[in-house]
Design an enzyme around this catalytic site. Structure first.
Site, PDB file in Angstrom:
ATOM      1  N   ASN A  82       1.516   5.282   3.800  1.00  0.00           N
ATOM      2  CA  ASN A  82       2.566   4.665   2.969  1.00  0.00           C
ATOM      3  C   ASN A  82       2.844   5.430   1.678  1.00  0.00           C
ATOM      4  O   ASN A  82       3.971   5.445   1.196  1.00  0.00           O
ATOM      5  CB  ASN A  82       2.251   3.194   2.701  1.00  0.00           C
ATOM      6  CG  ASN A  82       0.894   2.979   2.089  1.00  0.00           C
ATOM      7  OD1 ASN A  82       0.030   3.847   2.158  1.00  0.00           O
ATOM      8  ND2 ASN A  82       0.704   1.837   1.487  1.00  0.00           N
ATOM      9  N   GLY A  91      -6.554   2.078   3.861  1.00  0.00           N
ATOM     10  CA  GLY A  91      -5.842   1.819   5.110  1.00  0.00           C
ATOM     11  C   GLY A  91      -5.966   0.353   5.481  1.00  0.00           C
ATOM     12  O   GLY A  91      -6.219  -0.499   4.621  1.00  0.00           O
ATOM     13  N   THR A 146      -9.375  -1.232  10.368  1.00  0.00           N
ATOM     14  CA  THR A 146      -9.949   0.128  10.372  1.00  0.00           C
ATOM     15  C   THR A 146     -11.109   0.202   9.383  1.00  0.00           C
ATOM     16  O   THR A 146     -12.154   0.800   9.685  1.00  0.00           O
ATOM     17  CB  THR A 146      -8.878   1.179   9.996  1.00  0.00           C
ATOM     18  OG1 THR A 146      -7.694   0.913  10.744  1.00  0.00           O
ATOM     19  CG2 THR A 146      -9.346   2.577  10.276  1.00  0.00           C
ATOM     20  N   GLU A 174     -10.355   0.626   0.310  1.00  0.00           N
ATOM     21  CA  GLU A 174      -9.204  -0.032  -0.312  1.00  0.00           C
ATOM     22  C   GLU A 174      -8.313  -0.464   0.841  1.00  0.00           C
ATOM     23  O   GLU A 174      -7.707   0.370   1.518  1.00  0.00           O
ATOM     24  CB  GLU A 174      -8.513   0.967  -1.247  1.00  0.00           C
ATOM     25  CG  GLU A 174      -7.777   0.293  -2.375  1.00  0.00           C
ATOM     26  CD  GLU A 174      -6.322   0.083  -2.043  1.00  0.00           C
ATOM     27  OE1 GLU A 174      -6.015  -1.006  -1.489  1.00  0.00           O
ATOM     28  OE2 GLU A 174      -5.515   0.967  -2.295  1.00  0.00           O
ATOM     29  N   CYS A 216       0.333  -1.599  -0.371  1.00  0.00           N
ATOM     30  CA  CYS A 216      -0.719  -2.630  -0.289  1.00  0.00           C
ATOM     31  C   CYS A 216      -0.609  -3.630  -1.441  1.00  0.00           C
ATOM     32  O   CYS A 216      -1.098  -4.745  -1.337  1.00  0.00           O
ATOM     33  CB  CYS A 216      -2.098  -1.983  -0.260  1.00  0.00           C
ATOM     34  SG  CYS A 216      -2.350  -0.826  -1.615  1.00  0.00           S
ATOM     35  N   GLU A 237     -11.581   2.324  -7.193  1.00  0.00           N
ATOM     36  CA  GLU A 237     -11.180   3.699  -7.429  1.00  0.00           C
ATOM     37  C   GLU A 237     -10.481   3.741  -8.780  1.00  0.00           C
ATOM     38  O   GLU A 237     -10.206   2.718  -9.369  1.00  0.00           O
ATOM     39  CB  GLU A 237     -10.276   4.155  -6.280  1.00  0.00           C
ATOM     40  CG  GLU A 237     -11.022   4.019  -4.963  1.00  0.00           C
ATOM     41  CD  GLU A 237     -10.282   4.556  -3.750  1.00  0.00           C
ATOM     42  OE1 GLU A 237      -9.138   4.988  -3.900  1.00  0.00           O
ATOM     43  OE2 GLU A 237     -10.882   4.542  -2.672  1.00  0.00           O
TER      44      GLU A 237
HETATM   45  O1  TXE Z   1      -3.557   2.160   9.312  1.00  0.00           O
HETATM   46  P1  TXE Z   1      -4.985   2.745   9.587  1.00  0.00           P
HETATM   47  P2  TXE Z   1      -2.383   1.880  10.347  1.00  0.00           P
HETATM   48  C1  TXE Z   1      -2.344  -1.852   6.827  1.00  0.00           C
HETATM   49  C2  TXE Z   1      -1.008  -2.424   7.218  1.00  0.00           C
HETATM   50  C3  TXE Z   1      -0.738  -1.775   8.521  1.00  0.00           C
HETATM   51  C4  TXE Z   1      -2.125  -1.742   9.115  1.00  0.00           C
HETATM   52  C5  TXE Z   1      -2.347  -0.695  10.169  1.00  0.00           C
HETATM   53  O2  TXE Z   1      -1.106  -3.812   7.387  1.00  0.00           O
HETATM   54  O3  TXE Z   1       0.133  -2.513   9.317  1.00  0.00           O
HETATM   55  O4  TXE Z   1      -2.948  -1.439   8.019  1.00  0.00           O
HETATM   56  O5  TXE Z   1      -1.830   0.532   9.739  1.00  0.00           O
HETATM   57  C6  TXE Z   1      -7.200   6.730   9.769  1.00  0.00           C
HETATM   58  N1  TXE Z   1     -11.931   6.160  11.615  1.00  0.00           N
HETATM   59  N2  TXE Z   1      -2.280  -0.728   5.929  1.00  0.00           N
HETATM   60  O6  TXE Z   1      -2.867   1.593  11.706  1.00  0.00           O
HETATM   61  O7  TXE Z   1      -5.261   2.833  11.030  1.00  0.00           O
HETATM   62  C7  TXE Z   1      -5.751   6.999  10.113  1.00  0.00           C
HETATM   63  O8  TXE Z   1      -5.639   8.172  10.881  1.00  0.00           O
HETATM   64  C8  TXE Z   1     -11.491   6.897  10.583  1.00  0.00           C
HETATM   65  C9  TXE Z   1      -2.658  -0.992   4.587  1.00  0.00           C
HETATM   66  O9  TXE Z   1      -1.426   2.944  10.244  1.00  0.00           O
HETATM   67  O10 TXE Z   1      -5.920   1.980   8.734  1.00  0.00           O
HETATM   68  C10 TXE Z   1      -5.158   7.113   8.719  1.00  0.00           C
HETATM   69  O11 TXE Z   1      -5.432   8.402   8.173  1.00  0.00           O
HETATM   70  N3  TXE Z   1     -10.208   6.948  10.222  1.00  0.00           N
HETATM   71  C11 TXE Z   1      -2.714   0.177   3.772  1.00  0.00           C
HETATM   72  C12 TXE Z   1      -5.919   6.047   7.938  1.00  0.00           C
HETATM   73  O12 TXE Z   1      -7.129   5.849   8.667  1.00  0.00           O
HETATM   74  C13 TXE Z   1      -9.333   6.224  10.916  1.00  0.00           C
HETATM   75  C14 TXE Z   1      -2.049   1.405   4.118  1.00  0.00           C
HETATM   76  C15 TXE Z   1      -5.204   4.714   7.793  1.00  0.00           C
HETATM   77  O13 TXE Z   1      -4.828   4.247   9.065  1.00  0.00           O
HETATM   78  C16 TXE Z   1      -9.737   5.436  12.020  1.00  0.00           C
HETATM   79  C17 TXE Z   1      -1.774   1.554   5.516  1.00  0.00           C
HETATM   80  C18 TXE Z   1     -11.103   5.422  12.348  1.00  0.00           C
HETATM   81  N4  TXE Z   1     -11.590   4.679  13.345  1.00  0.00           N
HETATM   82  C19 TXE Z   1      -1.867   0.491   6.361  1.00  0.00           C
HETATM   83  N5  TXE Z   1      -8.644   4.819  12.529  1.00  0.00           N
HETATM   84  C20 TXE Z   1      -3.104   0.073   2.348  1.00  0.00           C
HETATM   85  N6  TXE Z   1      -4.175  -0.631   2.018  1.00  0.00           N
HETATM   86  O14 TXE Z   1      -2.447   0.669   1.514  1.00  0.00           O
HETATM   87  C21 TXE Z   1      -7.585   5.203  11.776  1.00  0.00           C
HETATM   88  N7  TXE Z   1      -7.994   6.066  10.808  1.00  0.00           N
END
Ligand code: TXE
Length: 482
Positions: A150, A226, A230, A248, A282, A462
């Site tokens: 994002n 993320g 995850t 976070e 977020c 952070e």
């Molecule tokens: O995020 P992911 P996604 C929330 C938001 C969104 C949901 C899923 O609700 O709809 O999360 O989004 C890496 N081990 N946020 O699926 O999967 C991935 O490659 C290690 C909130 O896109 O959490 C990326 O670099 N790494 C949020 C990063 O994790 C892993 C921002 C984030 O991806 C992994 C984004 C694993 N097992 C989404 N699986 C915020 N808090 O700002 C994925 N990744």
């Protein structure tokens, strides 16, 4: 078509797997690049490079590490327009936003930690018994920074800057959905003369290379931003090995509006909090709690303003709402809206996918900014993070009820309170379960302050010296001199 390569040991290299992922522009749904899909061999190369760079980098005077971070910040500033354009294409967010927020703030992260490198101090404690303790803050070694789609360059720099400032070497993994600014940044690192191996950027998907990084025994700490699911999976991998972890995660943040709020700035602030970056931040205020005496007035004006948001090609100067990041994400958001409808929610505006006027964007992933009301505070729509341009309105009778609704989710990242009653604002700040509280504003960030959430919004903080502390290990030395 652009090939996005890994940055390992100072060199740009295709993954040894020979696999490539498509990079797709959300506003047009067309592929415009191919991304290295890294594997174990790439990871071993990156860890070895980081380990061999660590002794020299950790002993480099803090002032010189700071100077290097500042050089990187200046490189970003010099490239700000191409970076803003790349980030807008990559994410679907309006270029006005990437120009005003993402790119300048990415440079600011590096400037901030360039200064912090020289300001970071440790403690000393005198004991009357004739001893003195001092605490060394030692860099951890090789650390991982995993960032989401994002705010790709902003969050990448937000994580790597304190890690590097504190003397660590880094393996960074940007989101596979929006990798382009990290790729451009790796080229800036080469131009700036960052010593090989100090920062390594591995591209590829989360469950593949992301999970491999997290599980690698050579990685001493992980800083992750993320989704909550995850984050939980990463915590399960890391916890039995007692490695440091900062998470976070998601939020379901309330904007709490009282009748005595200064109306115009409040209305503008709550709209911005709800829909910035199509609601994909977020910190976005996706639940708007409104005092019942002004509920109808607020609702009508809010719906009018949201309905008037300019949706269109992210590259147009007057676009306020661009595309959401992926087809899967668009469908997830629309599914949440449909469930809200089935649960009795009334869609006051929006609620559907949209084909913007711009010919170029006919196939892009756009959603009308959506306002819903009539849902119970404990309905899914008011409990789960949707992460899209969807805001739910909830009336409340008094301060106590506002507080109980605000705190009544599993998340606790941020909250904003809009009121002219300063005593009430402070009372709520004390009682709201959130790591970040804004009073009569939203998303004002002072980089010195801790950033992060409580409950399912994560652990660790952070920002500022807190982040530098995370990336070091305290070692106490006690000297008896009497
Ligand atoms: O995020 P992911 P996604 C929330 C938001 C969104 C949901 C899923 O609700 O709809 O999360 O989004 C890496 N081990 N946020 O699926 O999967 C991935 O490659 C290690 C909130 O896109 O959490 C990326 O670099 N790494 C949020 C990063 O994790 C892993 C921002 C984030 O991806 C992994 C984004 C694993 N097992 C989404 N699986 C915020 N808090 O700002 C994925 N990744």
């Amino acid at each position: 078509m652009e090939k996005i390569l890994n940055y390992i040991d100072g060199e740009l290299r295709a993954s040894t797997t020979g696999r490539w992922l498509e990079v797709i522009e959300p506003a047009t749904a067309t592929s415009y690049g191919q991304l290295s899909d890294s594997g174990d061999e790439d990871l071993e190369l990156a860890v070895a490079a980081a380990q061999s760079a660590f002794p020299a980098w950790s002993r480099t005077p803090a002032e010189d590490r700071g100077r290097m971070l500042r050089r990187l910040a200046q490189k970003i500033e010099a490239m700000s327009e191409p970076l803003a354009l790349a980030e807008s294409i990559d994410t679907g967010k309006p270029i006005t936003l990437t120009r005003k927020v993402d790119i300048p703030r990415a440079a600011r992260n590096l400037h901030f930690f360039a200064d912090a490198a020289t300001q970071f101090a440790s403690e000393a404690h005198y004991m009357e018994a004739g001893a003195i303790n001092y605490t060394l803050r030692m860099p951890l070694g090789v650390v991982a920074c995993i960032s989401p789609w994002n705010l790709p360059l902003y969050l990448l720099t937000w994580k790597i800057a304190p890690a590097l400032a504190a003397g660590n070497c880094v393996i960074a993994k940007p989101s596979e959905i929006t990798p382009v600014t990290a790729w451009l940044f790796s080229r800036l690192c080469q131009e700036a003369g960052l010593p090989p191996g100090v920062l390594n950027i591995l591209h590829g998907n989360g469950p593949g290379i992301g999970q491999a990084i997290v599980a690698h025994p050579g990685i001493s700490a992980i800083s992750f931003t993320g989704g909550t699911a995850t984050g939980a999976s990463i915590a399960r991998t890391v916890a039995p090995e007692f490695r440091k972890l900062s998470l976070e995660l998601g939020g379901k943040n309330p904007s709490i509006v009282f009748a005595d709020a200064d109306w115009e700035p409040m209305m503008a602030g709550v709209v911005r909090a709800g829909y910035s970056n199509q609601g994909q931040i977020c910190l976005c205020g996706s639940r708007v709690l409104v005092e019942s005496s002004v509920y109808e007035k607020f609702r009508d004006e809010f719906v009018t303003r949201v309905g008037a948001l300019q949706i269109g090609d992210p590259l147009n100067e007057d676009t306020e709402q661009g595309a959401v990041v992926s087809l899967a994400h668009r469908d997830k958001i629309l599914d949440c809206v449909e469930k809200a409808r089935q649960a009795g929610g009334k869609i006051l505006t929006g609620g559907s996918a949209l084909e913007p006027d711009a010919e170029r964007c006919r196939d892009g992933w756009f959603i009308e900014p959506t306002v819903i009301d009539g849902l119970a505070a404990d309905s899914d729509c008011n409990q789960e993070e949707i992460f899209g341009p969807v805001v739910s309105l909830i009336p409340f009778e008094d301060e106590a009820q506002a507080l109980s609704i605000a705190n009544g989710t599993r998340y606790g990242l941020a909250a904003s309170v809009w009121s002219g009653n300063i005593g009430r604002c402070h009372r709520l700040a004390e009682q709201l379960q959130a790591g970040l509280i804004w009073i009569n504003t939203w998303m004002m960030r002072d980089l010195r302050t801790p950033m992060g959430g409580v409950k399912n919004s994560g652990v660790g903080r952070e920002g500022g010296l807190e982040a530098m502390r995370f990336f070091t290990e305290p070692r106490n030395v006690c000297i008896k001199y009497r």
